[in-house]
Design a protein around this motif. Structure first.
Motif, PDB file in Angstrom:
ATOM      1  N   SER A 198      47.712   5.093  58.615  1.00 26.41           N
ATOM      2  CA  SER A 198      48.816   6.058  58.701  1.00 26.41           C
ATOM      3  C   SER A 198      49.813   5.852  57.566  1.00 26.41           C
ATOM      4  O   SER A 198      50.379   6.826  57.049  1.00 26.41           O
ATOM      5  CB  SER A 198      49.504   5.921  60.057  1.00 26.41           C
ATOM      6  OG  SER A 198      50.112   4.649  60.190  1.00 26.41           O
ATOM      7  N   TYR A 251      48.814  11.969  64.245  1.00 27.57           N
ATOM      8  CA  TYR A 251      48.017  10.738  64.171  1.00 27.57           C
ATOM      9  C   TYR A 251      48.846   9.585  63.616  1.00 27.57           C
ATOM     10  O   TYR A 251      48.800   8.463  64.136  1.00 27.57           O
ATOM     11  CB  TYR A 251      46.788  10.971  63.296  1.00 27.57           C
ATOM     12  CG  TYR A 251      45.945   9.732  63.106  1.00 27.57           C
ATOM     13  CD1 TYR A 251      45.019   9.352  64.064  1.00 27.57           C
ATOM     14  CD2 TYR A 251      46.080   8.938  61.956  1.00 27.57           C
ATOM     15  CE1 TYR A 251      44.248   8.205  63.894  1.00 27.57           C
ATOM     16  CE2 TYR A 251      45.322   7.798  61.781  1.00 27.57           C
ATOM     17  CZ  TYR A 251      44.405   7.441  62.754  1.00 27.57           C
ATOM     18  OH  TYR A 251      43.653   6.295  62.588  1.00 27.57           O
ATOM     19  N   SER A 252      49.615   9.836  62.571  1.00 25.72           N
ATOM     20  CA  SER A 252      50.420   8.767  61.977  1.00 25.72           C
ATOM     21  C   SER A 252      51.528   8.314  62.909  1.00 25.72           C
ATOM     22  O   SER A 252      51.911   7.136  62.908  1.00 25.72           O
ATOM     23  CB  SER A 252      51.029   9.247  60.652  1.00 25.72           C
ATOM     24  OG  SER A 252      50.014   9.642  59.739  1.00 25.72           O
ATOM     25  N   GLY A 253      52.033   9.228  63.734  1.00 27.19           N
ATOM     26  CA  GLY A 253      53.100   8.860  64.645  1.00 27.19           C
ATOM     27  C   GLY A 253      52.602   8.103  65.868  1.00 27.19           C
ATOM     28  O   GLY A 253      53.255   7.163  66.344  1.00 27.19           O
ATOM     29  N   THR A 306      56.707  15.639  61.589  1.00 23.14           N
ATOM     30  CA  THR A 306      56.021  15.409  62.862  1.00 23.14           C
ATOM     31  C   THR A 306      55.932  13.923  63.170  1.00 23.14           C
ATOM     32  O   THR A 306      56.158  13.501  64.320  1.00 23.14           O
ATOM     33  CB  THR A 306      54.622  16.030  62.827  1.00 23.14           C
ATOM     34  OG1 THR A 306      54.715  17.418  62.487  1.00 23.14           O
ATOM     35  CG2 THR A 306      53.929  15.886  64.171  1.00 23.14           C
ATOM     36  N   GLN A 307      55.623  13.135  62.170  1.00 20.31           N
ATOM     37  CA  GLN A 307      55.555  11.685  62.379  1.00 20.31           C
ATOM     38  C   GLN A 307      56.916  11.130  62.803  1.00 20.31           C
ATOM     39  O   GLN A 307      57.007  10.332  63.752  1.00 20.31           O
ATOM     40  CB  GLN A 307      55.090  10.986  61.106  1.00 20.31           C
ATOM     41  CG  GLN A 307      54.966   9.482  61.248  1.00 20.31           C
ATOM     42  CD  GLN A 307      55.008   8.770  59.910  1.00 20.31           C
ATOM     43  OE1 GLN A 307      55.809   9.126  59.046  1.00 20.31           O
ATOM     44  NE2 GLN A 307      54.142   7.790  59.729  1.00 20.31           N
ATOM     45  N   PRO A 352      50.295   3.983  64.560  1.00 18.25           N
ATOM     46  CA  PRO A 352      50.783   3.346  63.326  1.00 18.25           C
ATOM     47  C   PRO A 352      49.818   2.258  62.851  1.00 18.25           C
ATOM     48  O   PRO A 352      49.186   1.576  63.652  1.00 18.25           O
ATOM     49  CB  PRO A 352      52.136   2.773  63.749  1.00 18.25           C
ATOM     50  CG  PRO A 352      52.042   2.603  65.227  1.00 18.25           C
ATOM     51  CD  PRO A 352      51.153   3.696  65.724  1.00 18.25           C
ATOM     52  N   MET A 367      50.669   8.839  54.910  1.00 13.07           N
ATOM     53  CA  MET A 367      52.000   9.374  54.687  1.00 13.07           C
ATOM     54  C   MET A 367      52.478   9.125  53.262  1.00 13.07           C
ATOM     55  O   MET A 367      53.252   9.917  52.712  1.00 13.07           O
ATOM     56  CB  MET A 367      52.982   8.758  55.689  1.00 13.07           C
ATOM     57  CG  MET A 367      52.672   9.096  57.141  1.00 13.07           C
ATOM     58  SD  MET A 367      52.360  10.859  57.416  1.00 13.07           S
ATOM     59  CE  MET A 367      53.922  11.568  56.924  1.00 13.07           C
ATOM     60  N   GLY A 398      50.515  14.307  60.956  1.00 14.49           N
ATOM     61  CA  GLY A 398      51.764  13.759  61.483  1.00 14.49           C
ATOM     62  C   GLY A 398      51.605  13.164  62.865  1.00 14.49           C
ATOM     63  O   GLY A 398      52.161  12.096  63.160  1.00 14.49           O
ATOM     64  N   ARG A 426      57.687   9.401  66.512  1.00 11.23           N
ATOM     65  CA  ARG A 426      58.139   8.005  66.590  1.00 11.23           C
ATOM     66  C   ARG A 426      59.518   7.889  67.228  1.00 11.23           C
ATOM     67  O   ARG A 426      59.809   6.901  67.904  1.00 11.23           O
ATOM     68  CB  ARG A 426      58.134   7.389  65.194  1.00 11.23           C
ATOM     69  CG  ARG A 426      56.724   7.160  64.659  1.00 11.23           C
ATOM     70  CD  ARG A 426      56.717   6.344  63.397  1.00 11.23           C
ATOM     71  NE  ARG A 426      55.351   6.046  62.975  1.00 11.23           N
ATOM     72  CZ  ARG A 426      55.036   5.347  61.888  1.00 11.23           C
ATOM     73  NH1 ARG A 426      56.011   4.876  61.107  1.00 11.23           N
ATOM     74  NH2 ARG A 426      53.775   5.121  61.582  1.00 11.23           N
ATOM     75  N   ARG A 444      55.263  14.732  57.616  1.00 16.22           N
ATOM     76  CA  ARG A 444      56.314  13.707  57.654  1.00 16.22           C
ATOM     77  C   ARG A 444      57.292  13.979  58.795  1.00 16.22           C
ATOM     78  O   ARG A 444      57.713  13.049  59.494  1.00 16.22           O
ATOM     79  CB  ARG A 444      57.049  13.651  56.318  1.00 16.22           C
ATOM     80  CG  ARG A 444      56.237  13.028  55.191  1.00 16.22           C
ATOM     81  CD  ARG A 444      57.089  12.913  53.937  1.00 16.22           C
ATOM     82  NE  ARG A 444      58.256  12.084  54.185  1.00 16.22           N
ATOM     83  CZ  ARG A 444      58.268  10.759  54.116  1.00 16.22           C
ATOM     84  NH1 ARG A 444      57.156  10.103  53.807  1.00 16.22           N
ATOM     85  NH2 ARG A 444      59.371  10.079  54.345  1.00 16.22           N
TER      86      ARG A 444
END
Length: 336
Positions: free
Chosen positions: A150, A141-143, A218-219, A146, A154, A139, A223, A216
């Motif tokens: 990512s 890293y993806s947040g 955390t992302q 982007p 997700m 989460g 963001r 999800r």
């Protein structure tokens, strides 16, 4: 008009007064814990007696017995007493640390649970570690970064989140235990590293859906903080990105993530029942299923109350952790 001047409190009195809200909050949570356990004990005890069946059915093994023998069994296990009297007797024994005697095994319930608790605790702890480590890492890293990686990560997490725990357990057994032979199929193993080795697949099956859910959330939290006004102001001032991430993004995003992660980990306790049944771990969850089928009332009551107590304790620890993550959160008060 005369002005009223506030009289400063002595240092010792001021320090003790400053710690009173924290103490009041902790005492309030403890009282809430006890009240919830009391209500849960009533619900659990009453629900078992409303369920179809009777302990005498298992005790007699379906054999026809004389009225004197049935009356002796009812007297021995206090089954002929009113429900409220049985509840008060059971509650009094519980307050003295006695969970009662198992109807099926004729042994103390605490002894039976102590023998099965290590397998359950090990699986839950390993699954919680996987949820926190993998879910928060994916989460975050993806947040923070982007991009196509990512997005695909997700998307995979969303697909995994839709897989039920028992389906994931069966798939893991077929792939990694039967076809590849990397892990054992059933059993909890010997104490030590062998038990950890036997618990890898059950822990992964238990943690899969929770990992995706925490990732999800955390992302989304990160963001949301990235687009916040104070973060944009810090970026415009030229502050280092690492400082902004640590002090403004991660710290503020940790509050909702901590709430859901804590509740998710508490939910692992209930999910462990399914995993133990599939992998035949012989833990408390599997013991609960067999005890329900055999109408072993003392065992079912003890396990249900243990699960409820663990859930409430985790929620209390989450509330206390709020103040450590954000000093603006006042213990025992609603945030403005």
């Amino acid at each position: 008009m005369t002005e009223t001047k506030s009289i400063p409190l002595p240092d010792k009195l001021a320090s003790s007064w400053a710690g009173w809200p924290t103490l009041r909050f902790i005492l309030g949570r403890i009282l809430g814990l006890l009240a919830t356990l009391f209500v849960a004990s009533i619900v659990v005890f009453g629900a078992l007696y409303l369920a179809p069946g009777n302990p005498l059915t298992f005790l007699t093994q379906g054999r026809s017995m004389s009225q004197e023998a049935i009356a002796a069994l009812e007297t021995q296990y206090h089954l002929n007493d009113p429900i409220w009297m049985q509840y008060l007797r059971w509650l009094g024994e519980l307050l003295h640390g006695n969970f009662g005697t198992s109807i099926v095994y004729n042994q103390p319930v605490s002894t039976l649970l102590a023998a099965r608790a290590p397998a359950t605790v090990l699986v839950i702890v390993m699954a919680a570690a996987i949820v926190l480590a993998v879910g928060l890492a994916i989460g975050a890293y993806s947040g923070l970064r982007p991009g196509w990686l990512s997005r695909w990560t997700m998307a995979g997490a969303t697909a995994i989140m839709a897989i039920p725990t028992f389906v994931a357990a069966v798939v893991l057994i077929i792939v990694f235990a039967v076809n590849l032979g990397w892990f054992p199929v059933f059993g909890s193993g010997a104490p030590g590293l062998d038990a950890v080795y036997h618990s890898i697949l059950p822990a992964v099956a238990l943690a899969l859906a929770s990992v995706a859910f925490v990732a999800r959330l955390t992302q989304a939290a990160i963001r949301q903080e990235l687009s916040a006004e104070h973060v944009q102001t810090a970026v415009s001032r030229g502050l280092p990105r690492r400082y902004i991430v640590q002090r403004h993004i991660v710290r503020n995003a940790a509050i909702p993530v901590l709430t859901v992660a804590g509740l998710t980990i508490a939910g692992l306790i209930a999910g462990s029942v399914i995993v133990e049944q599939v992998f035949q771990l012989g833990g408390i969850g599997q013991f609960l299923v067999s005890s329900v089928q055999q109408k072993d009332f003392p065992v079912v009551q003890a396990i249900c109350l243990t699960y409820v107590a663990a859930f409430i304790v985790l929620n209390t620890l989450i509330d206390l952790a709020y103040a450590l993550l954000d000093p603006r959160v006042s213990l025992g008060r609603k945030s403005s």
